[in-house]
Design a protein around this motif. Sequence first.
Motif, PDB file in Angstrom:
ATOM      1  N   ALA A 282      28.639  -6.942 -20.277  1.00 23.13           N
ATOM      2  CA  ALA A 282      29.776  -7.647 -20.878  1.00 23.13           C
ATOM      3  C   ALA A 282      30.339  -8.736 -19.969  1.00 23.13           C
ATOM      4  O   ALA A 282      31.381  -9.326 -20.273  1.00 23.13           O
ATOM      5  CB  ALA A 282      30.871  -6.647 -21.240  1.00 23.13           C
ATOM      6  N   ARG A 283      29.680  -9.001 -18.838  1.00 19.91           N
ATOM      7  CA  ARG A 283      30.235  -9.947 -17.847  1.00 19.91           C
ATOM      8  C   ARG A 283      29.442 -11.257 -17.784  1.00 19.91           C
ATOM      9  O   ARG A 283      29.396 -11.912 -16.752  1.00 19.91           O
ATOM     10  CB  ARG A 283      30.265  -9.276 -16.472  1.00 19.91           C
ATOM     11  CG  ARG A 283      31.210  -8.065 -16.438  1.00 19.91           C
ATOM     12  CD  ARG A 283      30.994  -7.218 -15.190  1.00 19.91           C
ATOM     13  NE  ARG A 283      31.321  -7.943 -13.976  1.00 19.91           N
ATOM     14  CZ  ARG A 283      32.535  -7.984 -13.424  1.00 19.91           C
ATOM     15  NH1 ARG A 283      33.555  -7.369 -14.013  1.00 19.91           N
ATOM     16  NH2 ARG A 283      32.743  -8.636 -12.303  1.00 19.91           N
ATOM     17  N   MET A 284      28.840 -11.637 -18.895  1.00 13.62           N
ATOM     18  CA  MET A 284      28.032 -12.858 -18.929  1.00 13.62           C
ATOM     19  C   MET A 284      28.858 -14.090 -18.569  1.00 13.62           C
ATOM     20  O   MET A 284      28.443 -14.907 -17.747  1.00 13.62           O
ATOM     21  CB  MET A 284      27.410 -13.041 -20.315  1.00 13.62           C
ATOM     22  CG  MET A 284      26.090 -12.307 -20.497  1.00 13.62           C
ATOM     23  SD  MET A 284      24.723 -13.048 -19.565  1.00 13.62           S
ATOM     24  CE  MET A 284      24.530 -14.604 -20.430  1.00 13.62           C
ATOM     25  N   GLU A 285      30.012 -14.246 -19.189  1.00  9.55           N
ATOM     26  CA  GLU A 285      30.825 -15.450 -18.938  1.00  9.55           C
ATOM     27  C   GLU A 285      31.253 -15.523 -17.477  1.00  9.55           C
ATOM     28  O   GLU A 285      31.238 -16.593 -16.872  1.00  9.55           O
ATOM     29  CB  GLU A 285      32.050 -15.460 -19.857  1.00  9.55           C
ATOM     30  CG  GLU A 285      31.708 -15.747 -21.309  1.00  9.55           C
ATOM     31  CD  GLU A 285      32.953 -15.974 -22.146  1.00  9.55           C
ATOM     32  OE1 GLU A 285      34.051 -16.125 -21.560  1.00  9.55           O
ATOM     33  OE2 GLU A 285      32.822 -16.012 -23.386  1.00  9.55           O
ATOM     34  N   GLU A 286      31.645 -14.389 -16.918  1.00 12.19           N
ATOM     35  CA  GLU A 286      32.085 -14.371 -15.522  1.00 12.19           C
ATOM     36  C   GLU A 286      30.944 -14.760 -14.584  1.00 12.19           C
ATOM     37  O   GLU A 286      31.139 -15.529 -13.625  1.00 12.19           O
ATOM     38  CB  GLU A 286      32.604 -12.979 -15.168  1.00 12.19           C
ATOM     39  CG  GLU A 286      33.139 -12.866 -13.750  1.00 12.19           C
ATOM     40  CD  GLU A 286      33.707 -11.482 -13.460  1.00 12.19           C
ATOM     41  OE1 GLU A 286      33.883 -11.165 -12.263  1.00 12.19           O
ATOM     42  OE2 GLU A 286      33.970 -10.735 -14.422  1.00 12.19           O
TER      43      GLU A 286
END
Length: 338
Positions: A282-286
């Motif tokens: 769930a941390r793709m954008e980061e």
Amino acid sequence: MTETVQLALDEIKPLCEKVLRHNGYGEAHVSAIAHMLYTCQLDDCQSHGLFRLLMCIDTMRNGKIDGNAEPVIAPSSNAIVKADACNAMSLLAVEKALPELINKARQHGIAALAINNCYHFSALWPEVERLASEGLAAMAMVPSHSWVAPAGGKRGSLGTNPIAFSWPRPGQNPFTFDFATSAFARGEIELYRRAGKPLPDGVAVDRDGKPTTDPQAAMDGAMLTFGGYKGSALSIMVELLAGPLIDDLTSLESMEHAAGLGGAPYHGEVILAFDLAQFNGARMEENDARAERLFSDIIDQGARLPSQRRYAARARNLERGYVEVSKQLHDDILKFLE
């Protein structure tokens, strides 16, 4: 100054296709090869663009390659895709196998494509950039012929052994590099020879193992790896991962297979694909932001990211609608239609 000719972008593929077809390549291979040559020439990659038509035709005329072979993609229940090029150029096998590699990477998070029994002449960056366009990070490696001396040696044991990598960047061109582990690409040395220009220092030795800047003496002797022992170690890694690991030839064995004839080297290729979404969760954008911060910090201090000049050349050529190639090369290509 080298005399050049202008080729309209819509002339490049038809010229390549006509030459390849005239010299014995079947339609599927004609299409795959012409697309690769166009892609490289569009980016002003002179050593791997139209210049490589010479190697394609030389390989066919030496009589070992199958210009009509259909690649065979083996069934697989794991993360490894195996493609047998069946003694043809590698590009059609890559084209046929990449969709399965993409599916495997999305299923397992990481996947590998092993291409066997192929002749190889092409750049690797179009293949890894194709995977980056699908949101995957990717690496590709191939051996070649044993033209390159290991660090501390004086005769060819290693290939030019390129490594390519591409990292997807939302909304812009991917971060990509594609370089030989030799100090110079073999095709670049040939271009220097054709232009009558001396090589830079430190890229080759002659038959006696002495440093040389003479392109012909370099081709008769041995090329050198970049970075001394570090480049040599990377080159050996490529030999292992794209040779014994995938049950295919090393550069020494590829040279033996050629039996003194010219043409493209005969060996295998390995391509690795990484699904960023599965690694990142769930941390793709980061993590995309982390990557972009790194790229920005590099550019902000006046440094250049790999492939920036190539992307600029692509934009320039698309805008003006043509590329420039040497007149000598153009004349040599037209002779293949006689």
